[in-house]
Design an enzyme around this catalytic site. Structure first.
Site, PDB file in Angstrom:
ATOM      1  N   GLY A  11       0.835  -1.204   0.000  1.00  0.00           N
ATOM      2  CA  GLY A  11       0.000   0.000   0.000  1.00  0.00           C
ATOM      3  C   GLY A  11       0.861   1.243   0.000  1.00  0.00           C
ATOM      4  N   GLY A  14      -0.447   4.923  -0.911  1.00  0.00           N
ATOM      5  CA  GLY A  14      -1.483   5.570  -0.104  1.00  0.00           C
ATOM      6  C   GLY A  14      -0.951   6.731   0.722  1.00  0.00           C
ATOM      7  N   GLN A  15      -1.824   7.258   1.574  1.00  0.00           N
ATOM      8  CA  GLN A  15      -1.491   8.471   2.331  1.00  0.00           C
ATOM      9  C   GLN A  15      -0.276   8.253   3.232  1.00  0.00           C
ATOM     10  OE1 GLN A  15      -4.270   9.688   5.335  1.00  0.00           O
ATOM     11  NE2 GLN A  15      -3.520  11.790   5.400  1.00  0.00           N
ATOM     12  N   ASP A  37       2.146  -1.738  -4.370  1.00  0.00           N
ATOM     13  CA  ASP A  37       0.776  -1.232  -4.362  1.00  0.00           C
ATOM     14  C   ASP A  37       0.027  -1.912  -5.501  1.00  0.00           C
ATOM     15  OD1 ASP A  37      -0.453   1.446  -2.873  1.00  0.00           O
ATOM     16  OD2 ASP A  37      -1.543   0.897  -4.696  1.00  0.00           O
ATOM     17  N   ILE A  38      -1.293  -1.821  -5.449  1.00  0.00           N
ATOM     18  CA  ILE A  38      -2.095  -2.438  -6.511  1.00  0.00           C
ATOM     19  C   ILE A  38      -1.941  -1.668  -7.823  1.00  0.00           C
ATOM     20  CG2 ILE A  38      -4.246  -1.176  -6.043  1.00  0.00           C
ATOM     21  CD1 ILE A  38      -5.620  -4.022  -6.344  1.00  0.00           C
ATOM     22  N   TYR A 146     -15.514  -0.033   8.532  1.00  0.00           N
ATOM     23  CA  TYR A 146     -14.081   0.181   8.747  1.00  0.00           C
ATOM     24  C   TYR A 146     -13.714  -0.108  10.204  1.00  0.00           C
ATOM     25  CZ  TYR A 146      -9.715   2.928   8.960  1.00  0.00           C
ATOM     26  OH  TYR A 146      -8.429   3.355   9.145  1.00  0.00           O
ATOM     27  N   LYS A 150     -11.346  -3.024  11.730  1.00  0.00           N
ATOM     28  CA  LYS A 150     -10.136  -2.720  12.510  1.00  0.00           C
ATOM     29  C   LYS A 150     -10.203  -3.385  13.892  1.00  0.00           C
ATOM     30  CE  LYS A 150      -7.658  -0.363   9.627  1.00  0.00           C
ATOM     31  NZ  LYS A 150      -6.377  -0.906   9.140  1.00  0.00           N
TER      32      LYS A 150
HETATM   33  N1  SER Z   1      -8.437   8.719   9.083  1.00  0.00           N
HETATM   34  C1  SER Z   1      -9.241   7.528   9.139  1.00  0.00           C
HETATM   35  C2  SER Z   1     -10.580   7.768   8.549  1.00  0.00           C
HETATM   36  O1  SER Z   1     -11.060   8.873   8.657  1.00  0.00           O
HETATM   37  C3  SER Z   1      -9.374   7.071  10.551  1.00  0.00           C
HETATM   38  O2  SER Z   1      -8.553   5.991  10.774  1.00  0.00           O
HETATM   39  O3  SER Z   1     -11.162   6.870   8.039  1.00  0.00           O
END
Ligand code: SER
Length: 316
Positions: A11, A14-15, A37-38, A146, A150
Site C-alpha cells: 500500500g 497511499g497516504q 501497491d495495486i 471500517y 479494525k
Molecule cells: N483517518 C481515518 C478515517 O477517517 C481514521 O482511521 O477513516
C-alpha cells in the site's frame, strides 16, 4: 543487525505508504525497502519508487512470491479501505481489510517473515465509548464497517501473537495530516484539504460541523511512532492488539482559526454530510499513556507547529 532486514511495504501509494517508505529507506537503505501497491506505476514514478512491485494484497501467492524474491523479513501492511469509502462498499471493505491481514499474518505464522506492522484506528471505538481522553481499555462498539474490520483485526493480531508467537505490532492512528500525499476516503480528510483550499481559494466548505472535535496527528509524528514501535524490544510491546496513540485534538472551527493567523481573510463554511455521523461516533481525544509507558512515545507536533510546517511546505 538492522542492515539485514528486508522490508515490504504493502500500500505504498497511499497516504501513509509513501512517507513510511521514505522514512524506512533513510534507516535501512533504498534497496532494503520494497514498495508495493495495486497500482501499476508509470516509468517516471517507478524510478523514484524502486524497488517496486505491483501487488494485490488479496493475492497471497503473489505476496509470497515477493517475500521469497527479496528475502523479506518484515511487512508493513497499509492497504485498506478507509471509513467513508468502506461505507459505500461494505462487503469489499470487509474482504480487503480482513483477508489482506490474514494473508500477511499467515506468512508470519508459517515462518516466512519475522515481523508485521498493521495499522488500527480510532475507528475501533464507537458511540458508547467514553469520548474524552478515551482509555486504552474501554467499551468498543464500532458502528462503521471500517471500525468493525479494525477492531476484529486487532483481536486477530493478538490471537496470532498469543497462539502462534507472531510478532505483530499495531497503532490506533488518529486522523493523519501531511503535505506529501492526499488522503483518500477518510472522515478526517477535511483537515488535509482545508490547508490546500486555504492556499488556493482562501475558503473551505467543511463536511463536518464546526464543533466536531477529533483526535489528529501530523504525519512525521505518525511515521516516528510507527518506526519506534517496530524498533522497540519485543518485551516492551506489551499490547499486541493495538496501542492508543495521541497527537492533538481540534475541531473544524479551531483549525480554521489557526489558518486565519496565516491567511486572515480565510473563510470556512459548514455543510455536514454522511461523514458527520461517523465522526460523532468517534472519540474527541485519546489517552495514550500505555504507549508512553511501554515504549516511550511522545508526540512532537501540536496544531500551531503542524500548521506552520504544512504551510511552509505547501506554499513552496
Ligand atoms: N483517518 C481515518 C478515517 O477517517 C481514521 O482511521 O477513516
Amino acid at each position: 543487525m538492522k542492515a539485514k532486514e528486508k522490508i515490504l511495504v504493502i500500500g505504498s501509494s497511499g497516504q501513509i505508504g509513501g512517507e513510511l517508505v521514505e522514512g524506512l529507506r533513510t534507516i535501512y537503505g533504498q534497496e532494503s525497502v520494497i514498495a508495493s501497491d495495486i497500482k501499476d506505476l508509470d516509468n517516471d514514478a517507478l524510478i523514484t519508487a524502486a524497488p517496486y512491485e505491483t501487488l494485490n494484497v488479496l493475492d497471497k501467492n503473489r505476496i509470497f512470491e515477493i517475500v521469497q524474491k527479496y528475502e523479506i523479513t518484515q511487512i508493513y501492511l497499509l492497504a485498506a479501505l478507509l471509513s467513508a469509502t468502506a461505507e459505500k462498499n461494505p462487503m469489499f471493505a470487509w474482504d480487503l481489510n480482513m483477508n489482506g491481514l490474514f494473508n500477511v499474518l499467515d506468512l508470519a505464522k508459517e515462518g516466512h517473515i519475522k515481523k508485521v506492522y498493521w495499522p488500527s484506528s480510532i475507528a475501533v471505538f464507537g458511540p458508547t465509548t467514553p469520548r474524552v481522553n478515551t482509555p486504552q481499555y474501554t467499551i468498543m462498539e464500532p458502528n462503521t464497517v471500517y471500525g468493525i474490520s479494525k477492531q476484529t483485526g486487532e483481536r486477530w493480531c493478538e490471537y496470532y501473537f498469543n497462539k502462534y508467537n507472531v510478532d505483530v505490532r499495531s497503532l490506533r492512528y488518529p486522523g493523519l495530516i501531511g503535505y506529501k500525499s492526499a488522503p483518500g476516503g477518510g472522515t478526517t480528510d477535511y483537515a488535509v484539504h482545508i490547508y490546500h483550499e486555504a492556499i488556493k481559494h482562501q475558503q473551505y466548505e467543511c463536511f463536518l460541523s464546526e464543533n466536531t472535535s477529533l483526535p489528529m496527528m501530523y504525519m512525521p509524528d505518525a511515521i516516528k511512532a510507527t518506526i519506534d514501535l517496530m524498533h522497540a524490544e519485543a518485551e516492551k510491546v506489551k499490547i499486541r492488539s493495538a496501542y492508543n496513540l495521541s497527537g492533538m485534538s481540534f475541531s473544524p472551527k479551531e483549525i480554521a482559526l489557526e489558518i486565519c493567523t496565516h491567511f486572515p481573510t480565510f473563510k470556512i463554511s459548514y455543510n455536514p454530510d454522511s461523514r458527520q455521523q461517523i465522526a460523532d461516533s468517534w472519540p474527541q481525544s485519546i489517552d495514550d499513556s500505555a504507549a508512553q509507558n511501554d515504549w516511550g512515545w511522545k508526540a512532537q507536533y501540536d496544531l500551531k507547529k503542524m500548521s506552520n510546517d504544512m504551510f511552509k511546505h505547501l506554499i513552496k
